[in-house]
Design a protein around this motif. Structure first.
Motif, PDB file in Angstrom:
ATOM      1  N   ALA A 133      -0.673  -1.276  10.965  1.00 42.66           N
ATOM      2  CA  ALA A 133       0.049  -0.860   9.764  1.00 42.66           C
ATOM      3  C   ALA A 133      -0.307  -1.746   8.578  1.00 42.66           C
ATOM      4  CB  ALA A 133       1.551  -0.899  10.022  1.00 42.66           C
ATOM      5  N   LYS A 134      -0.384  -3.042   8.808  1.00 39.65           N
ATOM      6  CA  LYS A 134      -0.715  -3.964   7.715  1.00 39.65           C
ATOM      7  C   LYS A 134      -2.109  -3.692   7.161  1.00 39.65           C
ATOM      8  CE  LYS A 134       2.202  -7.757   9.396  1.00 39.65           C
ATOM      9  NZ  LYS A 134       2.196  -9.124  10.000  1.00 39.65           N
ATOM     10  N   ARG A 135      -3.030  -3.329   8.046  1.00 42.23           N
ATOM     11  CA  ARG A 135      -4.401  -3.059   7.603  1.00 42.23           C
ATOM     12  C   ARG A 135      -4.529  -1.695   6.940  1.00 42.23           C
ATOM     13  NH1 ARG A 135      -5.617  -4.589  12.894  1.00 42.23           N
ATOM     14  NH2 ARG A 135      -6.277  -2.453  13.325  1.00 42.23           N
ATOM     15  N   LEU A 136      -3.814  -0.718   7.469  1.00 38.92           N
ATOM     16  CA  LEU A 136      -4.048   0.660   7.045  1.00 38.92           C
ATOM     17  C   LEU A 136      -3.165   1.141   5.901  1.00 38.92           C
ATOM     18  CD1 LEU A 136      -4.588   2.333  10.531  1.00 38.92           C
ATOM     19  CD2 LEU A 136      -6.318   1.709   8.853  1.00 38.92           C
ATOM     20  N   LEU A 137      -1.970   0.574   5.748  1.00 39.69           N
ATOM     21  CA  LEU A 137      -1.091   1.047   4.680  1.00 39.69           C
ATOM     22  C   LEU A 137      -1.752   0.997   3.298  1.00 39.69           C
ATOM     23  CD1 LEU A 137       2.522  -0.128   5.586  1.00 39.69           C
ATOM     24  CD2 LEU A 137       1.753   2.196   5.122  1.00 39.69           C
ATOM     25  N   PRO A 138      -2.509  -0.062   2.976  1.00 38.66           N
ATOM     26  CA  PRO A 138      -3.164  -0.062   1.655  1.00 38.66           C
ATOM     27  C   PRO A 138      -4.169   1.069   1.475  1.00 38.66           C
ATOM     28  CG  PRO A 138      -3.090  -2.289   2.565  1.00 38.66           C
ATOM     29  CD  PRO A 138      -2.668  -1.360   3.665  1.00 38.66           C
TER      30      PRO A 138
END
Length: 207
Positions: A133-138
């Motif tokens: 999530a931290k990698r993909l949300l942006p």
């Protein structure tokens, strides 16, 4: 102990206060674990509405009037509603006898209001899905070529495709193909198992 469970001090390790912007609004958090929960919820469901400290529940415990304010209400896009308490497992174990009456009152309140009460700890929040999530949300709002997106989705839908297969099916450089596929995964248009590391052999499906 005073009547309002919200006054229990946060452990120093988790005292991270702030706000997090979501597609559906802004959610406040009071600890690192709460912040991580909001990140994960917004990734799992872009349409989820996360409300901090949504209600104060009043109840009686051993003849005393008490109050309890859960951490979050989550209205999921599929119609489910959850009232969620966020606790580190060690804090939950240490304070269970104090927390239990309030949690019982919260379960009753939730059932009476068409919701479900649950407790979320670091075991369910932190892990591969949160890191994804931290990698993909942006990437969720990053632009993607519509024609390439349509081709990637069609390939995944028509074949038992791997991540590498979908990238290779796009008539662009590998770097550009990777960007398209990752952005589609971030949006939920393509689906992979994010509880495991994603490799070229990881199966890609559509919702």
């Amino acid at each position: 102990m005073e009547g309002d469970l919200r006054r229990i001090p946060l452990s120093r390790r988790s005292h991270v206060t702030g706000f997090q912007a979501l597609a559906t609004g802004v959610a406040e958090h009071e600890s690192a674990l709460e912040r991580d929960f909001v990140t994960l919820a917004s990734f799992l469901d872009a349409g989820a509405v996360v409300t901090a400290q949504p209600v104060t529940i009043r109840f009686e415990d051993e003849g005393r009037q008490r109050r309890y304010t859960p951490d979050f209400r989550v209205d999921w896009n599929d119609g489910r509603c959850e009232i969620v308490e966020i606790k580190y497992r060690a804090d939950l174990r240490a304070g269970w006898s104090r927390f239990r009456p309030a949690f019982a009152a919260a379960r009753y309140w939730a059932r009476s209001n068409g919701a479900r009460f649950r407790i979320a700890t670091e075991r369910g929040i932190r892990g591969p899905r949160l890191e994804a999530a931290k990698r993909l949300l942006p990437l969720r709002r990053a632009p993607v070529d519509a024609a390439l997106a349509e081709r990637a989705v069609a390939h995944a839908r028509a074949h038992a495709a791997s991540f590498g297969d979908v990238v290779a099916a796009l008539p662009v450089s590998r770097e550009a193909g990777l960007a398209v596929v990752w952005r589609l995964i971030a949006r939920g248009t393509l689906v992979v198992d994010l509880t495991m590391p994603v490799t070229t052999e990881t199966r890609v499906t559509t919702p």
